[in-house]
Design an enzyme around this catalytic site. Structure first.
Site, PDB file in Angstrom:
ATOM      1  N   ASP A  28     -49.216 -14.298  -7.186  1.00  0.00           N
ATOM      2  CA  ASP A  28     -48.374 -15.316  -7.840  1.00  0.00           C
ATOM      3  C   ASP A  28     -48.994 -16.709  -7.819  1.00  0.00           C
ATOM      4  O   ASP A  28     -49.590 -17.134  -6.820  1.00  0.00           O
ATOM      5  CB  ASP A  28     -47.013 -15.396  -7.153  1.00  0.00           C
ATOM      6  CG  ASP A  28     -46.145 -14.189  -7.473  1.00  0.00           C
ATOM      7  OD1 ASP A  28     -46.647 -13.212  -8.068  1.00  0.00           O
ATOM      8  OD2 ASP A  28     -44.953 -14.230  -7.117  1.00  0.00           O
ATOM      9  N   ASP A  51     -42.370  -5.415 -12.896  1.00  0.00           N
ATOM     10  CA  ASP A  51     -42.990  -5.776 -11.618  1.00  0.00           C
ATOM     11  C   ASP A  51     -43.339  -4.512 -10.814  1.00  0.00           C
ATOM     12  O   ASP A  51     -43.111  -3.382 -11.266  1.00  0.00           O
ATOM     13  CB  ASP A  51     -41.992  -6.671 -10.858  1.00  0.00           C
ATOM     14  CG  ASP A  51     -42.684  -7.760 -10.047  1.00  0.00           C
ATOM     15  OD1 ASP A  51     -43.848  -7.580  -9.670  1.00  0.00           O
ATOM     16  OD2 ASP A  51     -42.026  -8.782  -9.766  1.00  0.00           O
TER      17      ASP A  51
HETATM   18  C1  GLA Z   1     -43.106 -11.076  -8.168  1.00  0.00           C
HETATM   19  C2  GLA Z   1     -43.757 -11.519  -9.464  1.00  0.00           C
HETATM   20  C3  GLA Z   1     -43.216 -12.892  -9.851  1.00  0.00           C
HETATM   21  C4  GLA Z   1     -41.705 -12.840  -9.991  1.00  0.00           C
HETATM   22  C5  GLA Z   1     -41.077 -12.300  -8.714  1.00  0.00           C
HETATM   23  C6  GLA Z   1     -39.597 -12.025  -8.877  1.00  0.00           C
HETATM   24  O1  GLA Z   1     -43.506 -11.884  -7.103  1.00  0.00           O
HETATM   25  O2  GLA Z   1     -45.149 -11.554  -9.348  1.00  0.00           O
HETATM   26  O3  GLA Z   1     -43.806 -13.342 -11.051  1.00  0.00           O
HETATM   27  O4  GLA Z   1     -41.379 -12.014 -11.082  1.00  0.00           O
HETATM   28  O5  GLA Z   1     -41.701 -11.097  -8.287  1.00  0.00           O
HETATM   29  O6  GLA Z   1     -39.014 -11.488  -7.752  1.00  0.00           O
END
Ligand code: GLA
Length: 395
Positions: free
Chosen positions: A202, A147
């Site tokens: 997301d 990430d």
């Molecule tokens: C980000 C990523 C998600 C998930 C969260 C976890 O938002 O894009 O897919 O992995 O972090 O904290």
């Protein structure tokens, strides 16, 4: 002379190490990830149960392979800087969990972050890349989602290259999943860095909602991912985020469309629901072998929006191996639509590319799972709101 040789060797060793593991993710990765359904509520009992369910539900048999724990499995670093899994939630340790998952014939993935902390504030990988990669390799990890939270002035491309090199140096082939949400257009630089790269923010559990921090519903994610097809292919995929099928908000029809469009876009098929307790309808959607075959087609072409028919019916096209194609008519509107599709009229716009389609090519409906005639006549159908008609044209 000696110094030239030294620098020459140094140069070659850097160049030789600057690569990702080849031969992985030749088709889009398929598996399950904990985030969409469970967020931080992860523990080893639940992960073992997911591995069990992957096998007993028949999902492994249709191609799902990776079990990935997202954020929150890690709590700290020890006095030597080693990453420490939560000792209560993962009391047997990650090696034992990896062994269990491998014993089921599945593969195991973990999540970390290029910044100093993960998005949920757990220890990140920054400054510990080589140490973490070695640890992951020693545990038997097969997949790493990485990430991009808490990165301050770090540059994404450089940060991901460092982790790529660290994984390569640790010598265990690990699929490297880049997750910087498309912010630095990873499709332009990530082909030699990772095996998949997120293209958007997301995915939310809805058809087309938007939340203020940037999360969006799956149809809006699809629109952002669609134009990037030329960057994807075997070994390096656009990743429009994990599936929301089976998480209780989308109707079965919308779930079926979501799964179809991810398959048409050659997106990684990473389940985000509780696969221990699926309704029969959701299980049937997620295990439709003929739809999965579009996704896993060895040509590895991302499908694209070819046409918009009569207002809100989108016609998507995905070229397949062996000179076949899939077409998907997607009714994005709120009303029932009918189509009367004249093959000659539309195919004459493909600049001579017929994909083997003649005036008598067989048409197979991949959701009805039966042949529905040939291209001899117009294709007539009724499509419910938010539903798809997905066909394969071939022998
Ligand atoms: C980000 C990523 C998600 C998930 C969260 C976890 O938002 O894009 O897919 O992995 O972090 O904290």
């Amino acid at each position: 002379m000696r110094s030239i040789t030294f620098f020459g060797l140094l140069f070659f060793s850097i160049v030789l190490n600057a690569q990702k593991f080849d031969g992985l993710a030749k088709t889009p990765p398929m598996g399950w990830n904990s985030w969409n359904k469970f967020a931080c509520n992860v523990d080893e009992k639940m992960i073992r149960e997911m591995a069990d369910a992957m096998v007993s539900s028949g999902m492994k048999e249709v191609g799902y392979e990776y079990i990935v724990i997202d954020d929150c499995w890690q709590v700290s670093r020890d006095e030597n800087g080693n990453i420490v899994p939560d000792p209560i939630r993962f009391s047997s340790g990650m090696k034992a969990l990896a062994d269990y998952i491998h014993s089921k014939g599945l593969k195991f993935g973990l999540y970390s972050c290029a910044g100093s902390k993960t998005c949920e504030g757990r220890p990140g990988g920054r400054g510990h890349e080589y140490q973490d990669a070695k640890m992951y390799a020693s545990w038997g990890i097969d997949y790493l989602k990485y990430d991009f939270c808490n990165t301050d002035a770090q540059k994404a491309e450089g940060a991901y290259k460092t982790m790529r090199d660290a994984l390569y140096a640790a010598k265990r082939p690990i699929v490297f999943s880049i997750c910087e949400w498309g912010s630095t257009e990873p499709w332009t630089w990530a082909k030699n860095v990772g095996h998949l790269w997120r293209t958007t923010s997301d995915i939310m559990n809805c058809w087309d909602c938007k939340v203020n921090w940037g999360g969006i519903g799956w149809t809006l994610i699809m629109d952002k991912n669609e134009p990037l097809g030329k960057y994807a292919g075997p070994g390096g995929w656009n990743d429009p985020d994990m599936l929301q099928v089976g998480n209780g908000v989308l109707t079965d029809v919308e779930s079926r469309s979501h799964f179809t469009m991810w398959s048409m876009m050659a997106a990684p098929l990473i389940l985000g629901n509780d696969i221990r307790s699926m309704t029969p309808a959701i299980k049937e959607i997620l295990t439709n072998k003929e739809i999965i075959a579009l996704n896993q087609d060895t040509l590895g072409k991302q499908g694209y929006r070819w046409w918009t028919l009569d207002g809100n019916i989108e016609l998507w096209l995905k070229p397949l191996a062996n000179n076949e194609i899939a077409l998907c008519f997607f009714n994005r509107s709120e009303v029932v639509k009918t189509i009367d599709f004249d093959w000659n009229r539309y195919f004459s716009h493909l600049n001579g590319k017929t994909y083997g389609v003649t005036d008598k090519t067989n048409i197979r409906d991949l959701w009805l799972k039966k042949n529905i005639g040939s291209t001899k006549n117009n294709l007539k159908a009724t499509i419910q709101p938010h539903d798809v008609l997905t066909i394969r044209l071939g022998k």
